[in-house]
Design a protein around this motif. Structure first.
Motif, PDB file in Angstrom:
ATOM      1  N   ARG A 215      -7.007  -6.138  -4.756  1.00 52.39           N
ATOM      2  CA  ARG A 215      -7.800  -7.367  -4.058  1.00 52.39           C
ATOM      3  C   ARG A 215      -6.401  -8.410  -4.420  1.00 52.39           C
ATOM      4  NH1 ARG A 215     -10.856 -10.507  -1.667  1.00 52.39           N
ATOM      5  NH2 ARG A 215     -11.794 -12.420  -2.711  1.00 52.39           N
ATOM      6  N   VAL A 216      -5.994  -8.040  -6.453  1.00 49.72           N
ATOM      7  CA  VAL A 216      -5.493  -9.202  -6.906  1.00 49.72           C
ATOM      8  C   VAL A 216      -3.923  -9.248  -6.177  1.00 49.72           C
ATOM      9  CG1 VAL A 216      -4.093  -9.173  -9.125  1.00 49.72           C
ATOM     10  CG2 VAL A 216      -6.846  -8.473  -9.027  1.00 49.72           C
ATOM     11  N   VAL A 217      -3.352  -8.161  -5.671  1.00 45.57           N
ATOM     12  CA  VAL A 217      -2.136  -7.803  -4.605  1.00 45.57           C
ATOM     13  C   VAL A 217      -2.282  -8.649  -3.625  1.00 45.57           C
ATOM     14  CG1 VAL A 217      -1.057  -6.454  -6.807  1.00 45.57           C
ATOM     15  CG2 VAL A 217      -1.640  -5.763  -4.700  1.00 45.57           C
ATOM     16  N   ASP A 218      -3.317  -8.702  -2.857  1.00 48.79           N
ATOM     17  CA  ASP A 218      -3.138  -8.628  -1.433  1.00 48.79           C
ATOM     18  C   ASP A 218      -3.712 -10.333  -1.297  1.00 48.79           C
ATOM     19  OD1 ASP A 218      -2.218  -6.456  -0.514  1.00 48.79           O
ATOM     20  OD2 ASP A 218      -4.446  -5.959  -0.055  1.00 48.79           O
ATOM     21  N   VAL A 219      -4.561 -10.656  -2.450  1.00 50.86           N
ATOM     22  CA  VAL A 219      -5.526 -12.437  -1.849  1.00 50.86           C
ATOM     23  C   VAL A 219      -5.555 -13.117  -3.840  1.00 50.86           C
ATOM     24  CG1 VAL A 219      -8.041 -13.407  -1.817  1.00 50.86           C
ATOM     25  CG2 VAL A 219      -6.607 -10.708  -0.303  1.00 50.86           C
ATOM     26  N   LEU A 220      -5.439 -12.765  -4.666  1.00 47.39           N
ATOM     27  CA  LEU A 220      -6.094 -13.402  -5.099  1.00 47.39           C
ATOM     28  C   LEU A 220      -4.789 -13.992  -6.100  1.00 47.39           C
ATOM     29  CD1 LEU A 220      -8.591 -11.266  -7.529  1.00 47.39           C
ATOM     30  CD2 LEU A 220      -9.216 -13.484  -4.999  1.00 47.39           C
ATOM     31  N   GLU A 221      -3.643 -13.261  -6.278  1.00 49.30           N
ATOM     32  CA  GLU A 221      -2.387 -13.753  -6.616  1.00 49.30           C
ATOM     33  C   GLU A 221      -1.735 -14.530  -5.914  1.00 49.30           C
ATOM     34  OE1 GLU A 221      -0.235 -13.725  -9.226  1.00 49.30           O
ATOM     35  OE2 GLU A 221      -1.763 -11.585 -10.816  1.00 49.30           O
TER      36      GLU A 221
ATOM     37  N   ALA B 216      -2.202 -15.981  -1.609  1.00 53.36           N
ATOM     38  CA  ALA B 216      -0.729 -15.622  -0.870  1.00 53.36           C
ATOM     39  C   ALA B 216      -1.007 -14.151  -0.459  1.00 53.36           C
ATOM     40  CB  ALA B 216       0.249 -16.850  -1.082  1.00 53.36           C
ATOM     41  N   GLY B 217      -1.182 -13.852  -1.938  1.00 51.54           N
ATOM     42  CA  GLY B 217      -1.316 -12.235  -2.113  1.00 51.54           C
ATOM     43  C   GLY B 217       0.310 -12.290  -2.399  1.00 51.54           C
ATOM     44  N   LEU B 218       1.084 -11.107  -2.777  1.00 56.26           N
ATOM     45  CA  LEU B 218       2.485 -10.787  -3.272  1.00 56.26           C
ATOM     46  C   LEU B 218       2.792  -9.914  -2.220  1.00 56.26           C
ATOM     47  CD1 LEU B 218       1.818  -9.322  -6.848  1.00 56.26           C
ATOM     48  CD2 LEU B 218       1.910 -11.846  -6.045  1.00 56.26           C
ATOM     49  N   ASN B 219       1.998 -10.172  -0.941  1.00 55.23           N
ATOM     50  CA  ASN B 219       2.859  -8.907  -0.031  1.00 55.23           C
ATOM     51  C   ASN B 219       3.889  -8.072  -0.115  1.00 55.23           C
ATOM     52  OD1 ASN B 219       3.841  -8.759   3.017  1.00 55.23           O
ATOM     53  ND2 ASN B 219       5.342 -10.116   2.785  1.00 55.23           N
ATOM     54  N   LEU B 220       3.627  -6.993  -0.707  1.00 49.48           N
ATOM     55  CA  LEU B 220       3.587  -5.563  -0.867  1.00 49.48           C
ATOM     56  C   LEU B 220       3.862  -4.916   0.196  1.00 49.48           C
ATOM     57  CD1 LEU B 220       2.040  -4.743  -4.517  1.00 49.48           C
ATOM     58  CD2 LEU B 220       3.859  -6.407  -4.211  1.00 49.48           C
ATOM     59  N   THR B 221       5.067  -3.730  -1.088  1.00 49.55           N
ATOM     60  CA  THR B 221       4.844  -2.756   0.581  1.00 49.55           C
ATOM     61  C   THR B 221       3.371  -2.215   0.871  1.00 49.55           C
ATOM     62  OG1 THR B 221       5.997  -1.280  -0.436  1.00 49.55           O
ATOM     63  CG2 THR B 221       7.472  -2.574   0.432  1.00 49.55           C
ATOM     64  N   GLU B 222       3.832  -0.920   2.472  1.00 49.68           N
ATOM     65  CA  GLU B 222       2.350  -0.230   2.293  1.00 49.68           C
ATOM     66  C   GLU B 222       2.268   1.133   1.159  1.00 49.68           C
ATOM     67  OE1 GLU B 222      -0.487  -1.401   4.474  1.00 49.68           O
ATOM     68  OE2 GLU B 222       0.340  -2.425   5.166  1.00 49.68           O
ATOM     69  N   GLN B 223       3.418   1.710   0.965  1.00 43.39           N
ATOM     70  CA  GLN B 223       3.697   2.419   0.126  1.00 43.39           C
ATOM     71  C   GLN B 223       2.563   2.473  -1.874  1.00 43.39           C
ATOM     72  OE1 GLN B 223       5.785   1.439   2.426  1.00 43.39           O
ATOM     73  NE2 GLN B 223       6.487   2.886   2.911  1.00 43.39           N
ATOM     74  N   VAL B 224       3.333   1.116  -1.685  1.00 47.91           N
ATOM     75  CA  VAL B 224       2.920   0.754  -3.206  1.00 47.91           C
ATOM     76  C   VAL B 224       1.735  -0.317  -3.053  1.00 47.91           C
ATOM     77  CG1 VAL B 224       2.870  -1.496  -4.671  1.00 47.91           C
ATOM     78  CG2 VAL B 224       5.186  -0.221  -3.745  1.00 47.91           C
ATOM     79  N   ARG B 225       0.771  -0.485  -2.228  1.00 46.11           N
ATOM     80  CA  ARG B 225      -0.611  -0.970  -2.169  1.00 46.11           C
ATOM     81  C   ARG B 225      -1.320   0.464  -1.834  1.00 46.11           C
ATOM     82  NH1 ARG B 225      -2.292  -2.117   2.823  1.00 46.11           N
ATOM     83  NH2 ARG B 225      -3.962  -3.671   1.753  1.00 46.11           N
ATOM     84  N   GLU B 226      -1.192   1.429  -1.366  1.00 47.35           N
ATOM     85  CA  GLU B 226      -1.981   2.440  -1.451  1.00 47.35           C
ATOM     86  C   GLU B 226      -2.386   3.039  -2.391  1.00 47.35           C
ATOM     87  OE1 GLU B 226      -1.941   6.146   1.642  1.00 47.35           O
ATOM     88  OE2 GLU B 226      -0.038   6.011   0.006  1.00 47.35           O
ATOM     89  N   GLY B 227      -0.941   3.121  -3.759  1.00 42.50           N
ATOM     90  CA  GLY B 227      -0.526   4.060  -4.553  1.00 42.50           C
ATOM     91  C   GLY B 227      -1.501   3.339  -5.253  1.00 42.50           C
ATOM     92  N   ILE B 228      -1.715   2.182  -5.265  1.00 40.62           N
ATOM     93  CA  ILE B 228      -2.732   1.789  -5.813  1.00 40.62           C
ATOM     94  C   ILE B 228      -3.674   1.519  -5.697  1.00 40.62           C
ATOM     95  CG2 ILE B 228      -2.887  -0.953  -6.613  1.00 40.62           C
ATOM     96  CD1 ILE B 228      -0.417  -1.969  -6.242  1.00 40.62           C
ATOM     97  N   VAL B 229      -4.183   1.532  -4.987  1.00 37.01           N
ATOM     98  CA  VAL B 229      -5.754   1.930  -4.638  1.00 37.01           C
ATOM     99  C   VAL B 229      -6.245   3.214  -4.827  1.00 37.01           C
ATOM    100  CG1 VAL B 229      -5.765   1.943  -2.250  1.00 37.01           C
ATOM    101  CG2 VAL B 229      -8.027   0.561  -2.687  1.00 37.01           C
ATOM    102  N   GLY B 230      -5.056   4.381  -4.138  1.00 38.77           N
ATOM    103  CA  GLY B 230      -5.158   5.700  -4.622  1.00 38.77           C
ATOM    104  C   GLY B 230      -5.667   6.398  -5.600  1.00 38.77           C
ATOM    105  N   HIS B 231      -5.418   5.609  -6.773  1.00 44.51           N
ATOM    106  CA  HIS B 231      -4.647   6.173  -7.807  1.00 44.51           C
ATOM    107  C   HIS B 231      -5.715   6.480  -8.341  1.00 44.51           C
ATOM    108  CE1 HIS B 231      -6.258   2.398 -10.230  1.00 44.51           C
ATOM    109  NE2 HIS B 231      -6.551   3.396 -11.310  1.00 44.51           N
ATOM    110  N   SER B 232      -7.102   6.101  -8.281  1.00 45.40           N
ATOM    111  CA  SER B 232      -8.376   6.537  -8.801  1.00 45.40           C
ATOM    112  C   SER B 232      -8.878   7.522  -7.901  1.00 45.40           C
ATOM    113  CB  SER B 232      -9.467   5.509  -8.598  1.00 45.40           C
ATOM    114  OG  SER B 232     -10.830   5.811  -8.999  1.00 45.40           O
ATOM    115  N   SER B 233      -9.457   8.903  -9.304  1.00 44.10           N
ATOM    116  CA  SER B 233     -10.091   9.995  -8.763  1.00 44.10           C
ATOM    117  C   SER B 233     -10.994   9.472  -7.672  1.00 44.10           C
ATOM    118  CB  SER B 233     -10.674  11.058  -9.187  1.00 44.10           C
ATOM    119  OG  SER B 233     -11.759  10.382 -10.807  1.00 44.10           O
ATOM    120  N   ARG B 234     -11.449   8.852  -7.434  1.00 41.49           N
ATOM    121  CA  ARG B 234     -13.258   7.692  -6.506  1.00 41.49           C
ATOM    122  C   ARG B 234     -12.240   7.566  -5.165  1.00 41.49           C
ATOM    123  NH1 ARG B 234     -16.356   4.575 -10.532  1.00 41.49           N
ATOM    124  NH2 ARG B 234     -14.395   3.474 -10.978  1.00 41.49           N
ATOM    125  N   ALA B 235     -11.200   7.999  -4.956  1.00 39.48           N
ATOM    126  CA  ALA B 235     -10.415   7.076  -4.031  1.00 39.48           C
ATOM    127  C   ALA B 235      -9.645   8.168  -3.508  1.00 39.48           C
ATOM    128  CB  ALA B 235      -9.535   6.000  -4.104  1.00 39.48           C
TER     129      ALA B 235
END
Length: 356
Positions: A153-159, A163-182
């Protein structure tokens, strides 16, 4: 004289062609390629950097990244300059992950961007703060709080003021998927960060616990120490070599049959004796009081929340335009540093004559 937009586009296209050719020669067939960029909003390509390098730079220059230096890893406001913070943890995860990626001939730039961004959404006071904020959100609004989801949410919305940072899908997926709960990331690069996050925090948290007097070296369980090594450097070296060798054989990111369980044993030991141990539990009660008080205060007085384009230590404001109260309160508190959170609590609860 600066070139025209057409000139820049031509140079960027030439750079992309050369980079593709270089990756074709140097990277494994399993590596994620840097092109084409997959972003929610299309952008002109850079003449000097790949899409993942641009993501890395956007993360490093964002406000949330700078606030990590004043956010707890395990110990709240420790007396000493050598304890880890959320920022030093992020840097350790990133550098170790790059070592693994290079050895496996995977995309180091992608690993670097994910590593640098993975904890941007951590609230103040580490995992204790995450637990308290989650319980407050459930009790008051029936919502969950997970730091990995908030990092996205920080990189997509709050920064950038919404407007967000408009990161690539691969980076976004890696960020949210780093936790064992995801769910694990689809890319091997994202899976490296997911494992190395644990490798880093287990070992550096042992160092900090010994430094704080919560553990003695001979308290550590003998079996995993015999497998991994007697000190932090040796254990990380063992785990990295094991991960590279095991992953190369498997064609996936995996740990070996001895090192993986040994690391899990150490993690269980740390939860029992440090993360949920008596000294940290005592701090937990204090932190719960601070965060719960602020949560209720801002829920009852939403007019005190900053606008969505706020900044400074308090974060990126409280939610985006038109968002509900729950989201605004959670965004505001999660964006605080430890010291700003304590200062706000002191301002609210302690008579100013005593707070000086």
């Amino acid at each position: 004289m600066m070139g025209t937009a057409t000139d820049k586009a031509t140079v960027a296209a030439g750079f992309a062609r050369r980079w593709r050719a270089q990756e074709q020669r140097a990277l494994s067939s399993l590596a994620t390629r840097s092109y084409p960029a997959r972003r929610a909003r299309a952008e002109e390509e850079c003449e000097l950097r790949t899409p993942f390098q641009r993501d890395r730079d956007r993360i490093v220059h964002c406000k949330a990244f700078r606030r990590l230096k004043h956010k707890t890893q395990v110990f709240v406001a420790p007396e000493g300059d050598h304890y880890r913070t959320r920022l030093t943890h992020t840097l350790e995860v990133t550098t170790i992950s790059r070592t693994v990626a290079r050895a496996l001939r995977l995309n180091e730039d992608l690993v670097e961007a994910i590593g640098l961004g993975h904890d941007l959404g951590h609230p103040p006071f580490g995992h204790i703060g995450e637990d308290v904020l989650d319980r407050c959100a459930k009790r008051r609004f029936g919502q969950d709080f997970r730091h990995n989801e908030h990092s996205l949410r920080v990189v997509d919305v709050l920064e950038r003021a919404g407007a967000g940072l408009n990161l690539t899908e691969q980076v976004r997926e890696g960020i949210v998927g780093h936790s064992s709960r995801a769910a694990p990331p689809a890319t091997l690069e994202g899976r490296i960060v997911r494992v190395i996050d644990r490798v880093a925090y287990i070992n550096h948290d042992i160092d900090d616990a010994v430094r704080a007097g919560l553990l003695r070296v001979h308290d550590l369980p003998a079996e995993p120490i015999a497998v991994l090594g007697a000190d932090s450097s040796a254990r990380i070296d063992t785990l990295v070599h094991d991960m590279v060798e095991s992953s190369e054989r498997a064609g996936d990111i995996v740990q070996g049959p001895e090192a993986g369980p040994a690391m899990s044993q150490l993690r269980e030991f740390m939860f029992e004796n440090v993360y949920l141990g008596p000294a940290v539990r005592a701090e937990h009660a204090k932190i719960a009081g601070v965060l719960s008080t602020l949560f209720e205060h801002y829920t009852e007085h939403p007019e005190l929340l900053p606008p969505a384009d706020g900044g400074g230590e308090r974060g990126e404001g409280a939610g985006g335009p038109g968002e509900d109260l729950a989201r605004r309160v959670i965004d505001y508190l999660a964006g605080m540093t430890d010291r700003y959170c304590i200062a706000e609590y002191t301002r609210l609860e302690v008579p100013q004559a005593f707070a000086r």
